[in-house]
Design a protein around this motif. Structure first.
Motif, PDB file in Angstrom:
ATOM      1  N   MET A   1       0.797  -1.097  -0.229  1.00  4.70           N
ATOM      2  CA  MET A   1      -0.090  -0.038  -0.007  1.00  4.70           C
ATOM      3  C   MET A   1       0.660   1.455   0.520  1.00  4.70           C
ATOM      4  O   MET A   1       2.157   1.268   1.041  1.00  4.70           O
ATOM      5  CB  MET A   1      -0.864  -0.209   1.341  1.00  4.70           C
ATOM      6  N   VAL A   2       1.030   2.323  -0.587  1.00  2.00           N
ATOM      7  CA  VAL A   2       1.157   3.743  -0.905  1.00  2.00           C
ATOM      8  C   VAL A   2       0.586   4.330  -0.378  1.00  2.00           C
ATOM      9  O   VAL A   2      -1.165   4.638  -0.389  1.00  2.00           O
ATOM     10  CB  VAL A   2       1.350   3.334  -2.470  1.00  2.00           C
ATOM     11  N   GLY A   3       1.033   5.325   0.747  1.00  2.00           N
ATOM     12  CA  GLY A   3       0.374   6.537   1.926  1.00  2.00           C
ATOM     13  C   GLY A   3       0.194   7.404   0.652  1.00  2.00           C
ATOM     14  O   GLY A   3       0.514   8.559  -0.475  1.00  2.00           O
ATOM     15  N   ARG A   4      -0.381   7.798   1.254  1.00  2.00           N
ATOM     16  CA  ARG A   4      -1.495   9.776   0.615  1.00  2.00           C
ATOM     17  C   ARG A   4      -0.545  10.153  -0.316  1.00  2.00           C
ATOM     18  O   ARG A   4      -0.140  10.776  -1.324  1.00  2.00           O
ATOM     19  CB  ARG A   4      -2.112  10.236   1.109  1.00  2.00           C
ATOM     20  N   GLU A   5       1.001  10.357   1.021  1.00  2.00           N
ATOM     21  CA  GLU A   5       1.833  11.305   0.020  1.00  2.00           C
ATOM     22  C   GLU A   5       3.311  10.833  -0.325  1.00  2.00           C
ATOM     23  O   GLU A   5       3.549  11.769  -0.427  1.00  2.00           O
ATOM     24  CB  GLU A   5       2.593  11.640   1.935  1.00  2.00           C
ATOM     25  N   GLU A   6       2.583   9.341  -0.458  1.00  2.00           N
ATOM     26  CA  GLU A   6       4.163   8.578  -1.172  1.00  2.00           C
ATOM     27  C   GLU A   6       3.298   8.772  -2.667  1.00  2.00           C
ATOM     28  O   GLU A   6       4.227   8.562  -3.450  1.00  2.00           O
ATOM     29  CB  GLU A   6       4.183   7.640  -0.272  1.00  2.00           C
ATOM     30  N   VAL A   7       1.996   8.929  -3.490  1.00  2.00           N
ATOM     31  CA  VAL A   7       1.322   9.158  -4.375  1.00  2.00           C
ATOM     32  C   VAL A   7       2.062   9.390  -5.461  1.00  2.00           C
ATOM     33  O   VAL A   7       2.193   8.437  -6.327  1.00  2.00           O
ATOM     34  CB  VAL A   7      -0.076   8.685  -4.471  1.00  2.00           C
ATOM     35  N   TYR A   9       5.361  10.185  -5.962  1.00  2.00           N
ATOM     36  CA  TYR A   9       6.591   9.327  -5.942  1.00  2.00           C
ATOM     37  C   TYR A   9       5.995   8.376  -6.751  1.00  2.00           C
ATOM     38  O   TYR A   9       6.925   7.704  -7.444  1.00  2.00           O
ATOM     39  CB  TYR A   9       7.420   9.355  -4.674  1.00  2.00           C
ATOM     40  N   ALA A  10       5.596   7.577  -6.664  1.00  2.00           N
ATOM     41  CA  ALA A  10       4.992   6.492  -6.797  1.00  2.00           C
ATOM     42  C   ALA A  10       5.185   6.045  -7.890  1.00  2.00           C
ATOM     43  O   ALA A  10       5.452   5.529  -8.626  1.00  2.00           O
ATOM     44  CB  ALA A  10       4.107   5.495  -5.598  1.00  2.00           C
ATOM     45  N   ILE A  11       3.892   6.906  -8.128  1.00  2.00           N
ATOM     46  CA  ILE A  11       4.017   7.279 -10.299  1.00  2.00           C
ATOM     47  C   ILE A  11       4.460   7.694 -10.914  1.00  2.00           C
ATOM     48  O   ILE A  11       5.149   7.117 -12.272  1.00  2.00           O
ATOM     49  CB  ILE A  11       2.557   8.111 -10.108  1.00  2.00           C
ATOM     50  N   ALA A  13       8.111   7.119 -10.542  1.00  2.00           N
ATOM     51  CA  ALA A  13       8.835   5.736  -9.778  1.00  2.00           C
ATOM     52  C   ALA A  13       8.360   4.883 -11.056  1.00  2.00           C
ATOM     53  O   ALA A  13       9.193   4.182 -12.100  1.00  2.00           O
ATOM     54  CB  ALA A  13       8.655   5.228  -8.617  1.00  2.00           C
ATOM     55  N   CYS A  14       7.045   4.615 -11.157  1.00  2.00           N
ATOM     56  CA  CYS A  14       6.363   3.952 -12.197  1.00  2.00           C
ATOM     57  C   CYS A  14       6.774   3.938 -13.645  1.00  2.00           C
ATOM     58  O   CYS A  14       7.024   3.279 -14.344  1.00  2.00           O
ATOM     59  CB  CYS A  14       5.505   3.202 -12.392  1.00  2.00           C
TER      60      CYS A  14
END
Length: 53
Positions: A1-7, A9-11, A13-14
């Motif tokens: 699960m990705v925390g709201r504050e890391e969304v 960054y995750a996008i 990185a993808c």
């Protein structure tokens, strides 16, 4: 699960990974071997292995 504050960054990185993988696929299609694309030849040679091209 990705925390709201890391969304964000995750996008990012993808997207970076998708772009890198697309580049690898193009290199494979152009005839490069996985060892070349992954820059493994030097590592293998350092371990005493040979790479036939």
């Amino acid at each position: 699960m990705v925390g709201r504050e890391e969304v964000a960054y995750a996008i990012d990185a993808c997207r970076e990974r998708d772009a890198a993988e697309a580049g690898y696929i193009e290199r494979y299609k152009s005839g490069e071997a996985p060892i070349q694309v992954s820059n493994l030849a030097l590592i293998l040679e350092a371990k005493g292995l040979t790479v036939d091209q």
